[in-house]
Design a protein around this motif. Structure first.
Motif, PDB file in Angstrom:
ATOM      1  N   ALA A  81       7.826   0.771   0.861  1.00 37.23           N
ATOM      2  CA  ALA A  81       8.429   1.011  -0.447  1.00 37.23           C
ATOM      3  C   ALA A  81       9.607   1.977  -0.373  1.00 37.23           C
ATOM      4  O   ALA A  81      10.465   1.980  -1.255  1.00 37.23           O
ATOM      5  CB  ALA A  81       7.369   1.558  -1.411  1.00 37.23           C
ATOM      6  N   VAL A  82       9.660   2.796   0.674  1.00 39.07           N
ATOM      7  CA  VAL A  82      10.792   3.716   0.838  1.00 39.07           C
ATOM      8  C   VAL A  82      12.097   2.936   0.974  1.00 39.07           C
ATOM      9  O   VAL A  82      13.173   3.434   0.649  1.00 39.07           O
ATOM     10  CB  VAL A  82      10.559   4.625   2.067  1.00 39.07           C
ATOM     11  CG1 VAL A  82      11.740   5.559   2.293  1.00 39.07           C
ATOM     12  CG2 VAL A  82       9.284   5.433   1.882  1.00 39.07           C
ATOM     13  N   ALA A 123       2.724  -2.265  -9.531  1.00 36.02           N
ATOM     14  CA  ALA A 123       2.954  -3.618 -10.033  1.00 36.02           C
ATOM     15  C   ALA A 123       4.311  -4.134  -9.591  1.00 36.02           C
ATOM     16  O   ALA A 123       4.462  -5.291  -9.167  1.00 36.02           O
ATOM     17  CB  ALA A 123       2.850  -3.640 -11.558  1.00 36.02           C
ATOM     18  N   ALA A 124       5.330  -3.291  -9.682  1.00 37.73           N
ATOM     19  CA  ALA A 124       6.671  -3.702  -9.269  1.00 37.73           C
ATOM     20  C   ALA A 124       6.728  -3.945  -7.760  1.00 37.73           C
ATOM     21  O   ALA A 124       7.339  -4.926  -7.300  1.00 37.73           O
ATOM     22  CB  ALA A 124       7.690  -2.640  -9.669  1.00 37.73           C
ATOM     23  N   ILE A 125       6.085  -3.092  -6.984  1.00 35.88           N
ATOM     24  CA  ILE A 125       6.138  -3.227  -5.530  1.00 35.88           C
ATOM     25  C   ILE A 125       5.343  -4.446  -5.061  1.00 35.88           C
ATOM     26  O   ILE A 125       5.809  -5.224  -4.225  1.00 35.88           O
ATOM     27  CB  ILE A 125       5.605  -1.938  -4.859  1.00 35.88           C
ATOM     28  CG1 ILE A 125       6.596  -0.800  -5.106  1.00 35.88           C
ATOM     29  CG2 ILE A 125       5.402  -2.155  -3.362  1.00 35.88           C
ATOM     30  CD1 ILE A 125       6.098   0.539  -4.662  1.00 35.88           C
ATOM     31  N   VAL A 126       4.146  -4.632  -5.617  1.00 37.58           N
ATOM     32  CA  VAL A 126       3.317  -5.770  -5.224  1.00 37.58           C
ATOM     33  C   VAL A 126       4.025  -7.083  -5.556  1.00 37.58           C
ATOM     34  O   VAL A 126       4.106  -8.000  -4.736  1.00 37.58           O
ATOM     35  CB  VAL A 126       1.944  -5.700  -5.912  1.00 37.58           C
ATOM     36  CG1 VAL A 126       1.194  -7.011  -5.756  1.00 37.58           C
ATOM     37  CG2 VAL A 126       1.116  -4.569  -5.325  1.00 37.58           C
ATOM     38  N   THR A 127       4.571  -7.184  -6.766  1.00 34.83           N
ATOM     39  CA  THR A 127       5.263  -8.418  -7.156  1.00 34.83           C
ATOM     40  C   THR A 127       6.540  -8.601  -6.350  1.00 34.83           C
ATOM     41  O   THR A 127       6.822  -9.694  -5.839  1.00 34.83           O
ATOM     42  CB  THR A 127       5.608  -8.386  -8.655  1.00 34.83           C
ATOM     43  OG1 THR A 127       4.423  -8.117  -9.409  1.00 34.83           O
ATOM     44  CG2 THR A 127       6.186  -9.725  -9.103  1.00 34.83           C
ATOM     45  N   GLY A 128       7.321  -7.546  -6.213  1.00 34.68           N
ATOM     46  CA  GLY A 128       8.598  -7.648  -5.517  1.00 34.68           C
ATOM     47  C   GLY A 128       8.456  -8.017  -4.060  1.00 34.68           C
ATOM     48  O   GLY A 128       9.196  -8.871  -3.553  1.00 34.68           O
ATOM     49  N   THR A 129       7.510  -7.409  -3.352  1.00 35.96           N
ATOM     50  CA  THR A 129       7.330  -7.740  -1.940  1.00 35.96           C
ATOM     51  C   THR A 129       6.811  -9.162  -1.768  1.00 35.96           C
ATOM     52  O   THR A 129       7.162  -9.851  -0.807  1.00 35.96           O
ATOM     53  CB  THR A 129       6.373  -6.743  -1.259  1.00 35.96           C
ATOM     54  OG1 THR A 129       5.157  -6.649  -2.020  1.00 35.96           O
ATOM     55  CG2 THR A 129       7.001  -5.372  -1.148  1.00 35.96           C
ATOM     56  N   GLY A 130       5.986  -9.618  -2.711  1.00 38.90           N
ATOM     57  CA  GLY A 130       5.509 -11.000  -2.666  1.00 38.90           C
ATOM     58  C   GLY A 130       6.634 -11.990  -2.879  1.00 38.90           C
ATOM     59  O   GLY A 130       6.744 -13.000  -2.174  1.00 38.90           O
ATOM     60  N   VAL A 131       7.497 -11.715  -3.859  1.00 37.86           N
ATOM     61  CA  VAL A 131       8.651 -12.579  -4.112  1.00 37.86           C
ATOM     62  C   VAL A 131       9.580 -12.584  -2.900  1.00 37.86           C
ATOM     63  O   VAL A 131      10.090 -13.637  -2.487  1.00 37.86           O
ATOM     64  CB  VAL A 131       9.410 -12.095  -5.371  1.00 37.86           C
ATOM     65  CG1 VAL A 131      10.763 -12.793  -5.495  1.00 37.86           C
ATOM     66  CG2 VAL A 131       8.583 -12.344  -6.619  1.00 37.86           C
ATOM     67  N   ARG A 160      13.489  -1.904  -7.581  1.00 40.73           N
ATOM     68  CA  ARG A 160      13.568  -0.487  -7.943  1.00 40.73           C
ATOM     69  C   ARG A 160      13.875  -0.319  -9.426  1.00 40.73           C
ATOM     70  O   ARG A 160      13.301   0.554 -10.095  1.00 40.73           O
ATOM     71  CB  ARG A 160      14.649   0.199  -7.098  1.00 40.73           C
ATOM     72  CG  ARG A 160      14.754   1.704  -7.334  1.00 40.73           C
ATOM     73  CD  ARG A 160      15.856   2.300  -6.468  1.00 40.73           C
ATOM     74  NE  ARG A 160      15.927   3.740  -6.649  1.00 40.73           N
ATOM     75  CZ  ARG A 160      16.587   4.343  -7.627  1.00 40.73           C
ATOM     76  NH1 ARG A 160      17.222   3.610  -8.536  1.00 40.73           N
ATOM     77  NH2 ARG A 160      16.626   5.654  -7.719  1.00 40.73           N
ATOM     78  N   ARG A 161      14.769  -1.154  -9.954  1.00 37.39           N
ATOM     79  CA  ARG A 161      15.084  -1.074 -11.375  1.00 37.39           C
ATOM     80  C   ARG A 161      13.853  -1.415 -12.226  1.00 37.39           C
ATOM     81  O   ARG A 161      13.576  -0.761 -13.231  1.00 37.39           O
ATOM     82  CB  ARG A 161      16.242  -2.019 -11.689  1.00 37.39           C
ATOM     83  CG  ARG A 161      16.731  -1.926 -13.123  1.00 37.39           C
ATOM     84  CD  ARG A 161      18.094  -2.572 -13.297  1.00 37.39           C
ATOM     85  NE  ARG A 161      18.057  -4.017 -13.055  1.00 37.39           N
ATOM     86  CZ  ARG A 161      18.626  -4.623 -12.032  1.00 37.39           C
ATOM     87  NH1 ARG A 161      19.274  -3.915 -11.112  1.00 37.39           N
ATOM     88  NH2 ARG A 161      18.559  -5.931 -11.895  1.00 37.39           N
ATOM     89  N   THR A 162      13.096  -2.425 -11.790  1.00 42.74           N
ATOM     90  CA  THR A 162      11.874  -2.798 -12.513  1.00 42.74           C
ATOM     91  C   THR A 162      10.859  -1.673 -12.465  1.00 42.74           C
ATOM     92  O   THR A 162      10.161  -1.397 -13.454  1.00 42.74           O
ATOM     93  CB  THR A 162      11.279  -4.072 -11.896  1.00 42.74           C
ATOM     94  OG1 THR A 162      12.232  -5.136 -12.005  1.00 42.74           O
ATOM     95  CG2 THR A 162       9.998  -4.481 -12.601  1.00 42.74           C
ATOM     96  N   LEU A 163      10.766  -1.011 -11.326  1.00 42.32           N
ATOM     97  CA  LEU A 163       9.849   0.126 -11.178  1.00 42.32           C
ATOM     98  C   LEU A 163      10.187   1.226 -12.193  1.00 42.32           C
ATOM     99  O   LEU A 163       9.309   1.744 -12.893  1.00 42.32           O
ATOM    100  CB  LEU A 163       9.949   0.632  -9.744  1.00 42.32           C
ATOM    101  CG  LEU A 163       9.043   1.738  -9.248  1.00 42.32           C
ATOM    102  CD1 LEU A 163       8.918   1.619  -7.736  1.00 42.32           C
ATOM    103  CD2 LEU A 163       9.614   3.107  -9.585  1.00 42.32           C
ATOM    104  N   ALA A 186       0.820  -1.217   0.000  1.00 38.83           N
ATOM    105  CA  ALA A 186       0.000   0.000   0.000  1.00 38.83           C
ATOM    106  C   ALA A 186       0.853   1.267   0.000  1.00 38.83           C
ATOM    107  O   ALA A 186       0.354   2.355  -0.280  1.00 38.83           O
ATOM    108  CB  ALA A 186      -0.917   0.020   1.229  1.00 38.83           C
ATOM    109  N   SER A 187       2.146   1.127   0.307  1.00 40.99           N
ATOM    110  CA  SER A 187       3.001   2.305   0.395  1.00 40.99           C
ATOM    111  C   SER A 187       3.489   2.740  -0.980  1.00 40.99           C
ATOM    112  O   SER A 187       3.378   2.006  -1.957  1.00 40.99           O
ATOM    113  CB  SER A 187       4.202   2.009   1.302  1.00 40.99           C
ATOM    114  OG  SER A 187       5.010   0.984   0.737  1.00 40.99           O
ATOM    115  N   LYS A 188       4.043   3.945  -1.032  1.00 41.58           N
ATOM    116  CA  LYS A 188       4.523   4.500  -2.296  1.00 41.58           C
ATOM    117  C   LYS A 188       5.950   5.006  -2.130  1.00 41.58           C
ATOM    118  O   LYS A 188       6.249   5.718  -1.182  1.00 41.58           O
ATOM    119  CB  LYS A 188       3.634   5.663  -2.745  1.00 41.58           C
ATOM    120  CG  LYS A 188       2.213   5.257  -3.114  1.00 41.58           C
ATOM    121  CD  LYS A 188       1.437   6.450  -3.654  1.00 41.58           C
ATOM    122  CE  LYS A 188       0.034   6.042  -4.070  1.00 41.58           C
ATOM    123  NZ  LYS A 188      -0.711   7.178  -4.673  1.00 41.58           N
TER     124      LYS A 188
END
Length: 725
Positions: free
Chosen positions: A406-407, A387-395, A668-671, A324-326
């Motif tokens: 996300a910070v 999309a990058a944050i949701v996928t990355g945190t899940g992985v 971050r690179r994917t973002l 949920a963070s940005k």
């Protein structure tokens, strides 16, 4: 950044509300929902996520879900409190999308025959009108409904652009058909709607795939538990369990709640929780997390966590918080999104006027303007970051790494110095008592008994080692902890102290005698504790040895490969610290540091321009973890660490430190890649469309492709593998 680790939970006077948002399609929708919610008095912060179609609102205690839902409705969208039934709702939505896509495709396909056949096949105008109308007011109806809500709220969205664009192409064709003149452009409007519907269908499937991490955690816990009663074993709902209940777990079943093994031992598969590939042995007294799979034997355990407070529950909340963070870069995307639709409408009007002033036919001007409207839809812009944050945190969670904000991505990208704690981080954290050196005339057994009494209730690893060596010692009286030094207590009516060399020196012990006594022992890499009377009289020295973790050297090499300096910061003595540093190849060592000095040393590094990640067990390193640019808490202190650091490693494997930094950089690179592709489609496509080089169908395909490519790139993160995997 120094306060990042202490700023996660809202004040007690505020509450967090989680809403599922219906009808969002692009970045403009996100901006509008956030703006509407922020207008409510008492709302402190709002984070709306397009990828998870959710909103997290921090507000004063008096703000209700009803008021928040009404604000979302006023903005033109639907909302409801998020529940465990969200996956089922998403499945129904995807099924509806598939059905509408099928209708649009079947009705649009015949309209392409004249173009694909080079004019050899001609369709009657009435049939083309009928087919196009089915698409325009069937699958295309959602764009009118959502677009009207958007306009009524005084803003624009993707739906407005699609509705205006396809209506222009459809209306122009209807007018030409009524006037019995050609050509007709029914295929343009119908195919554009079909392509956008296709893009949305693929987008919804990808978003669901990206957001599975929290649902996967929840699915690990069974619905039924076997509670042990006086009359035997009875089944009941897991939600009805309470701390103190005794439960039975059988082979092949998952543990229903965090629980402590009463007796016996068994193997448990914790891979889906911690990322540990092999089953782990848990013995009597050990706590097993909810969701762990029992492998080989039936055991009875005592529940230790309140309902909703198990490790899985807390992990799920942390993942949801992160999703949920940005990150800071999202502010750029949000600013652009707020102005995007009005600017595109102006560009489309300018395109229409430009073509007409240049003497082009009305149909040519309208088609060019429609192409601008369609290709410019800001779907990808709204999806790139979440999309990058949701996928990355899940992985990350799947590999035993919890990223709670996300910070963190920005902090991890800049880290150039990684500082490790020693005990429990680079070492096993299970020191053993290997020798006792009493002073002349004092019995070794008496020294052991006194030291064990002082440690009987302690939580320090050395205290546990003493209890293992002499488990039946009666606890001392009036025991108090001397921070960073040791303990004080009364044994047999006498005040005694047990601690490190600093405590011995401050108490008044003979420093020359201490130096002579400890010089040789410390060179061997051992840790010393001194037993003293209150007046500084030295009674004896206890020698402990702690071994480096299996993969500690690999961890140091991997962190250094990321371009970071690797340091050791420990409260242990110089000899033990330097021996470990030599063994592992560390760049620098700071020893004999209490928690206050640890924080000061981290601050000193940051003051010198270093970007510091501190790695500790989350127990006595909280101040240093908070002071660092990035705090990383590791395995052995997981329960405490969940509240201590922005990155939590769920296993006692120091290689996860390098994995966490590498994955955060990859996310971050994917973002950034997602934002690049979201912008590049528009930067290239809008001018081409305005100059008539793209027709609406190609524009629609490009718009759909932009969203799918951004999501597809984010989903590539799921292939990531770390050294500790």
């Amino acid at each position: 950044m120094a306060d990042i680790a202490t700023d996660y939970h809202p004040p007690a006077t505020k509450m967090v509300h989680d809403l599922a948002i219906e009808g969002m399609t692009c970045a403009s929708c996100v901006a509008r929902v956030e703006k509407s919610l922020k207008r409510i008095e008492g709302v402190a912060s709002v984070a709306v996520n397009l990828a998870t179609e959710s909103a997290r609102i921090e507000a004063a205690a008096g703000v209700t879900d009803v008021a928040l839902i009404a604000a979302v409705a006023k903005a033109g969208y639907g909302a409801r409190p998020r529940t465990a039934a969200e996956p089922q709702a998403e499945t129904k939505e995807i099924s509806r999308d598939a059905a509408m896509l099928g209708i649009a495709a079947l009705a649009s396909a015949p309209l392409l025959l004249p173009m694909l056949s080079g004019g050899a096949i001609a369709l009657p105008g009435g049939l083309m009108l009928a087919l196009a109308s089915i698409v325009q007011f069937g699958p295309g109806l959602r764009f009118y409904v959502a677009g009207w809500k958007s306009l009524r709220a005084g803003t624009g969205s993707m739906d407005v652009l699609v509705a205006i664009g396809t209506s222009a192409a459809y209306g122009l064709s209807v007018f030409d058909f009524a006037a019995q003149r050609g050509p007709l452009y029914f295929e343009a409007s119908a195919v554009v709607i079909t392509l956008i519907r296709l893009g949305k269908y693929l987008e919804h499937r990808a978003k669901r795939s990206a957001a599975r991490s929290v649902g996967a955690l929840a699915s690990l816990r069974p619905d039924i538990a076997h509670r042990v009663t006086r009359d035997g074993v009875a089944d009941l709902a897991v939600a009805a369990l309470s701390p103190g209940d005794v439960i039975e777990v059988r082979p092949g079943e998952r543990v229903p709640a965090d629980a402590r093994i009463n007796d016996g031992a068994g193997l448990f598969d914790e891979q889906h929780i911690t990322g540990e590939a092999l089953p782990v042995l848990r013995e009597a007294g050990a706590t097993v997390m909810a969701g762990a799979l029992a492998q080989d034997t039936a055991l009875r355990l005592t529940v230790v966590a309140e309902p909703g407070q198990s490790m899985i529950d807390r992990m799920a909340r942390l993942i949801e918080d992160a999703q949920a963070s940005k990150p800071p870069i999202q502010r750029l995307a949000d600013t652009i999104a707020a102005w995007f639709v009005p600017v595109i409408l102006l560009i489309a009007l300018a395109t229409l006027a430009g073509w007409l002033l240049a003497g082009a036919a009305t149909s040519t001007a309208v088609i060019a303007a429609v192409s601008v409207l369609v290709i410019a839809c800001p779907c990808a812009l709204g999806l790139a970051t979440p999309a990058a944050i949701v996928t990355g945190t899940g992985v990350a969670a799947r590999h035993g790494i919890l990223i709670r904000d996300a910070v963190v991505l920005e902090a991890a990208h800049r880290v150039d110095t990684v500082v490790f704690d020693k005990t429990g981080t680079l070492t096993e954290g299970k020191p053993e008592l290997v020798a006792v050196q009493p002073m002349p005339g004092i019995a070794e057994s008496w020294i052991r008994a006194l030291a064990s009494a002082l440690s009987a209730t302690g939580t320090h690893p050395l205290a546990r080692a003493l209890r293992d060596a002499l488990p039946d010692a009666a606890p001392a009286e009036q025991v108090s902890v001397i921070a960073g030094r040791g303990v004080r207590g009364t044994v047999e009516g006498e005040i005694l102290l047990l601690g490190n060399a600093r405590l011995a020196t401050e108490t008044g012990a003979d420093t020359a005698a201490l130096a002579a006594l400890t010089a040789k022992i410390e060179r061997d890499g051992t840790t010393l504790s001194f037993l003293l009377r209150e007046n500084g009289t030295l009674l004896g020295v206890l020698v402990f040895a702690d071994t480096a973790r299996l993969h500690a050297r690999d961890a140091v090499v991997a962190v250094r490969a990321l371009g970071c300096t690797v340091m050791l910061l420990t409260g242990d003595n110089q000899g033990a610290a330097r021996a470990l540093a030599r063994d592992l190849g560390l760049d620098d060592v700071i020893a004999e540091a209490d928690p206050i000095r640890k924080r000061a040393e981290i601050k000193a590094l940051r003051d010198r321009g270093r970007v510091v990640a501190m790695v500790g067990d989350g127990i006595n390193d909280a101040a240093a973890l908070a002071e660092a640019d990035l705090g990383i808490a590791i395995g052995s202190g997981v329960d405490t660490a969940l509240d201590a650091a922005p990155i939590v490693l769920l296993r006692d494997d120091p290689r996860l430190v390098a994995d966490a930094l590498a994955l955060a950089r990859r996310v971050r690179r994917t973002l950034w890649q997602g934002l690049f592709w979201a912008f590049i489609y528009n930067v290239i496509g809008i001018p081409l469309a305005a100059f008539g080089l793209l027709n609406p169908m190609v524009s629609g395909a490009a718009m759909a492709a932009s969203s799918v490519s951004v999501l597809g790139n984010a989903l590539l993160l799921r292939r990531w593998r770390g050294q500790a995997s």
